[in-house]
Design an enzyme around this catalytic site. Structure first.
Site, PDB file in Angstrom:
ATOM      1  N   GLY A 283      12.975  45.114 -20.234  1.00 34.87           N
ATOM      2  CA  GLY A 283      12.429  44.659 -19.474  1.00 34.87           C
ATOM      3  C   GLY A 283      12.308  43.103 -18.979  1.00 34.87           C
ATOM      4  N   LYS A 285      14.862  41.068 -18.505  1.00 35.20           N
ATOM      5  CA  LYS A 285      15.567  40.324 -17.321  1.00 35.20           C
ATOM      6  C   LYS A 285      14.793  40.856 -15.941  1.00 35.20           C
ATOM      7  CE  LYS A 285      19.985  40.340 -19.504  1.00 35.20           C
ATOM      8  NZ  LYS A 285      19.792  41.029 -20.868  1.00 35.20           N
ATOM      9  N   GLU A 304      15.209  52.939 -16.143  1.00 31.79           N
ATOM     10  CA  GLU A 304      15.434  53.079 -17.138  1.00 31.79           C
ATOM     11  C   GLU A 304      15.706  54.646 -17.665  1.00 31.79           C
ATOM     12  OE1 GLU A 304      16.398  52.883 -20.938  1.00 31.79           O
ATOM     13  OE2 GLU A 304      16.680  51.108 -19.750  1.00 31.79           O
ATOM     14  N   ASP A 351      23.054  45.418 -16.412  1.00 28.31           N
ATOM     15  CA  ASP A 351      23.278  45.046 -17.771  1.00 28.31           C
ATOM     16  C   ASP A 351      23.325  46.283 -18.628  1.00 28.31           C
ATOM     17  OD1 ASP A 351      22.646  43.366 -20.041  1.00 28.31           O
ATOM     18  OD2 ASP A 351      20.662  43.481 -20.032  1.00 28.31           O
ATOM     19  N   CYS A 404      26.222  42.247 -23.278  1.00 32.62           N
ATOM     20  CA  CYS A 404      25.786  41.411 -24.210  1.00 32.62           C
ATOM     21  C   CYS A 404      27.151  41.675 -25.376  1.00 32.62           C
ATOM     22  CB  CYS A 404      24.471  41.764 -25.030  1.00 32.62           C
ATOM     23  SG  CYS A 404      24.029  40.571 -26.048  1.00 32.62           S
TER      24      CYS A 404
END
Length: 468
Positions: A283, A285, A304, A351, A404
């Site tokens: 959470g 971002k 999510e 993401d 990432c």
């Protein structure tokens, strides 16, 4: 008969042997290593509870944090050193003893701890937790470790750089061989050593001020070089900062802040009211995106798949009186099968779950848990999530894909596969989204790649796609 026993000796019980003394910070570090090994715990999640259990704060807490994280980061290097100092395979050394030996080796080779203190406290720990025989073994091994400094040990135990450059880098920088190969493909041979070294540097604690809820002036520290919302906390507990304790600010790597900034900055054609963070957990971002959305009259939906992570998202998106401005809702939903109609959103952030090899500074155990075979499943998931995001965005809307990880299979190759499978999508030039960040060109023209050794951030990849 005369009783020749000493007075008061009748019915006396033998006194119990005193327990070996243990250094509490080293004990705490050992317990964290055990939790990571036995329970697959994450260092950053288990460490705070262990520190609290032992009442460790300030310098002691900082010592434990460096001791644990540094030991896990440099595990391959230390295991090669230890293997040269024992008379058996490390696989035959009891796991509890090996944990302690690694902690002792990190103190001897990489921390400013006097040798006698590092050895004696480690031996006391082993004596208490395992027994006197194991303590004697630990003492003998660690005394052998003191024979050389870290650089000299690497010269002795690492494969020859000329004949086996990957093997040398794997031992010298403490990365699995396959990770070294993937990072070399991503960054190039000339920068590989700098990247591997950056992965072993303790990350700075970076705070984010969520616009409209907190200001930079409220946060202690120096402004971050690239994000307009961040500061670097030089020391102290982030939770003690009032804005962080109240949820108006948070702890967030500068690279993640830049992802949210780029997702909000991407141009869209027409309406710009409905935003989606498709893979929102935990959470951070989402909280920054929601604040940016509120300032522009838009609202964010955060999705999510995992319920416990969805609860973390909801916590990040709540203020004292309920959901903060800019939040339309938090849903527990599978991003590959989202409960929305096609074309619902104006902009979407993906993401995506990834190997996390861009965040090895902050997640030291990740390098030892990931396997090459993990890539296939993750890449399939990443492609499916990007496909869902492109379905959910309306024509003229924007999708920002971020990972990432700098691994090409998770970055350029995912984007190329998606573009090759659809005729209604084009890759946009994202360079203008972070024009103030130098040397951030990605592996595909128009994409972006942040790096620990260049930018001091996690290795975040960003690609901007538009539904046509």
């Amino acid at each position: 008969m005369v009783d020749r026993r000493r007075p008061g000796s009748r019915n006396q019980k033998a006194k119990p042997k005193a327990k070996p003394k243990m250094d509490v910070p080293r004990l705490a570090a050992w317990e964290v290593l055990k939790a990571v090994r036995v329970d697959d715990a994450y260092t950053n999640l288990v460490l705070p509870s262990v520190l609290a259990e032992h009442g460790l704060t300030g310098r002691d807490a900082a010592f434990v944090t460096e001791l644990v994280s540094g030991t896990i980061r440099r595990q391959a290097t230390y295991d090669a050193v230890l293997a040269a100092c024992v008379d058996r395979s490390l696989a035959k050394v009891e796991a509890k003893v090996l944990d302690a030996l690694r902690l002792g080796t990190h103190q001897l080779l990489s921390m400013r701890v006097p040798a006698h203190a590092a050895i004696s406290t480690t031996v006391d720990l082993v004596r208490s937790k395992v027994g006197p025989g194991a303590a004697g073994f630990a003492n003998a091994v660690l005394r052998k470790v003191t024979a050389h400094d870290l650089d000299a040990w690497v010269d002795r135990v690492a494969p020859d750089r000329g004949t086996d450059p990957t093997g040398h880098a794997a031992v010298a920088s403490s990365h699995p061989r396959w990770v070294v190969d993937e990072l070399r493909r991503a960054v190039g041979a000339d920068e590989l050593d700098a990247l591997l070294a950056a992965d072993n540097e303790p990350p700075r604690v970076t705070l984010v001020a969520r616009p409209g809820r907190a200001t930079l002036e409220e946060l202690p520290g120096q402004p971050t070089p690239w994000s307009p919302y961040g500061v670097v906390l030089e020391s102290g507990d982030p939770g003690a900062v009032p804005a962080v304790a109240e949820g108006r600010a948070g702890v967030q790597d500068e690279g993640s802040q830049l992802v949210a900034e780029a997702a909000a900055a991407a141009a869209v054609e027409g309406r710009d009211e409905r935003w989606l963070d498709l893979c929102a957990g935990p959470g951070g971002k989402s909280a920054l995106l929601a604040a940016l959305a509120a300032g522009r009259g838009a609202r964010l939906v955060a999705g999510e798949r995992q319920p416990h992570r969805a609860r973390l998202v909801a916590r990040n998106l709540r203020g004292a009186d309920g959901p903060v401005a800019g939040v339309a809702g938090v849903l527990t939903a599978d991003g590959t099968r989202p409960p929305f109609r096609e074309g619902t959103f104006d902009r979407v952030l993906v993401d995506a779950p990834c190997t996390g090899l861009g965040a090895l500074r902050r997640r030291p155990e990740a390098r030892w848990r990931r396997r090459p075979q993990d890539l296939a499943d993750l890449v399939a998931l990443q492609r499916a999530l990007v496909g869902s995001a492109l379905d959910l965005v309306r024509p003229g809307g924007a999708v920002l894909y971020a990972t990432c990880s700098p691994v090409l299979a998770e970055t350029a190759e995912v984007v190329e596969a998606v573009l090759g499978s659809r005729g209604d999508v084009r890759l946009e030039d994202a360079s203008g989204l972070l024009a103030h960040v130098p040397d951030a060109a990605g592996p595909l023209e128009g994409t972006l790649q942040l790096w620990p050794h260049r930018h001091g951030t996690d290795a975040m990849f960003l690609a901007l796609m538009r539904r046509t």
